[in-house]
Design a protein around this motif. Structure first.
Motif, PDB file in Angstrom:
ATOM      1  N   THR A   9       0.953  -1.164  -0.314  1.00  0.00           N
ATOM      2  CA  THR A   9      -0.328   0.016   0.431  1.00  0.00           C
ATOM      3  C   THR A   9       0.514   1.777  -0.101  1.00  0.00           C
ATOM      4  O   THR A   9       1.998   1.063  -0.106  1.00  0.00           O
ATOM      5  N   THR A  93      -5.248   1.363   5.243  1.00  0.00           N
ATOM      6  CA  THR A  93      -5.588   0.524   4.279  1.00  0.00           C
ATOM      7  C   THR A  93      -6.186  -0.885   6.331  1.00  0.00           C
ATOM      8  O   THR A  93      -7.660  -1.544   5.448  1.00  0.00           O
ATOM      9  N   THR A  94      -5.596   0.202   7.097  1.00  0.00           N
ATOM     10  CA  THR A  94      -5.497  -0.889   8.117  1.00  0.00           C
ATOM     11  C   THR A  94      -6.592  -0.322   8.803  1.00  0.00           C
ATOM     12  O   THR A  94      -7.838  -1.601   8.902  1.00  0.00           O
ATOM     13  N   LYS A  96      -9.429   0.871   7.622  1.00  0.00           N
ATOM     14  CA  LYS A  96     -10.833  -0.490   6.773  1.00  0.00           C
ATOM     15  C   LYS A  96     -10.934  -2.086   6.600  1.00  0.00           C
ATOM     16  O   LYS A  96     -12.008  -2.198   6.713  1.00  0.00           O
ATOM     17  N   ILE A  97      -9.959  -2.160   6.892  1.00  0.00           N
ATOM     18  CA  ILE A  97      -9.833  -3.692   7.155  1.00  0.00           C
ATOM     19  C   ILE A  97     -10.697  -3.721   8.206  1.00  0.00           C
ATOM     20  O   ILE A  97     -11.552  -5.268   8.425  1.00  0.00           O
ATOM     21  N   ALA A 102     -14.311  -3.366   1.859  1.00  0.00           N
ATOM     22  CA  ALA A 102     -13.489  -4.084   1.194  1.00  0.00           C
ATOM     23  C   ALA A 102     -13.456  -3.004  -0.728  1.00  0.00           C
ATOM     24  O   ALA A 102     -14.502  -2.862  -1.367  1.00  0.00           O
ATOM     25  N   THR A 107      -8.353  -3.832   0.198  1.00  0.00           N
ATOM     26  CA  THR A 107      -8.831  -4.357   1.226  1.00  0.00           C
ATOM     27  C   THR A 107      -9.645  -4.684   1.280  1.00  0.00           C
ATOM     28  O   THR A 107     -10.180  -6.504   1.670  1.00  0.00           O
TER      29      THR A 107
END
Length: 189
Positions: A9, A93-94, A96-97, A102, A107
């Motif tokens: 990312t 990103t962290t 969102k996951i 997604a 993701t």
């Protein structure tokens, strides 16, 4: 042969170290590593002058066009890869996951891979509160102040089934070696 999907990312913190570890592990163990780079991951790799190095060292390097393109989610679900490593992972990103969002290649791939029980390892450098120093592309250091919310999202990742959080790039080596040992003990090639 261990088949690894590696997601990158747009996080610059420790990126050079992560790239060097992945190259070292690929060469040491003759790994089959396919690289999937987010749109911002490409930008950061270029900024750190690492994009060409990654393309030279790995046979397959894809840049995100959308949440399903290239079709990494399908490859994870159909067993093309033994494991999925996302390193480094941005705080975005962290988050969102951790919250089930997604909507990007990385993701979405985590969400779909988890449904197929593909072991997933995420290295989010923003993993503990406080001040950290990171290297900029010009070699200077930058102080970053890690936010409480980012650390809370990492803790949420730890609680998710199928995800293992890595707290340093060195842990990537241990994960790969563990999977190689498991494959060897089963007699897999």
């Amino acid at each position: 042969m261990l088949k690894v999907a590696w997601g990158i990312t747009g996080c610059g913190d420790r990126i050079e170290e992560v790239v060097n570890i992945m190259i070292e592990m690929k060469n040491k163990y003759n790994l089959n590593v396919d690289v999937y780079v987010s749109k911002n991951g490409e930008f950061v790799l270029r900024w750190y002058k690492l994009f060409d190095k990654v393309k030279k060292e790995f046979d397959k390097v894809w840049v995100e066009k959308g949440p399903n393109s290239p079709f990494l989610p399908g490859k994870l679900q159909t067993g093309k890869y033994d494991l999925f490593i996302i390193a480094p992972a941005t705080a975005n990103t962290t988050a969102k996951i951790a919250h089930g969002i997604a909507d990007t290649l990385i993701t979405n791939s985590v969400a779909q891979g988890m449904k197929a029980r593909v072991p997933t390892y995420i290295y989010p450098p923003d993993n503990k509160e406080g001040v950290v120093e990171t290297l900029l592309p010009n070699g200077k250091t930058l102080k970053l102040y890690i936010r409480k919310v980012d650390v809370e999202n990492v803790k949420k990742l730890e609680e998710m089934e199928g995800i293992e959080v890595l707290y340093s790039p060195e842990e990537i080596k241990k994960v790969i070696e563990r999977h190689i040992d498991e494959k060897n003990s089963r007699g897999d090639q």
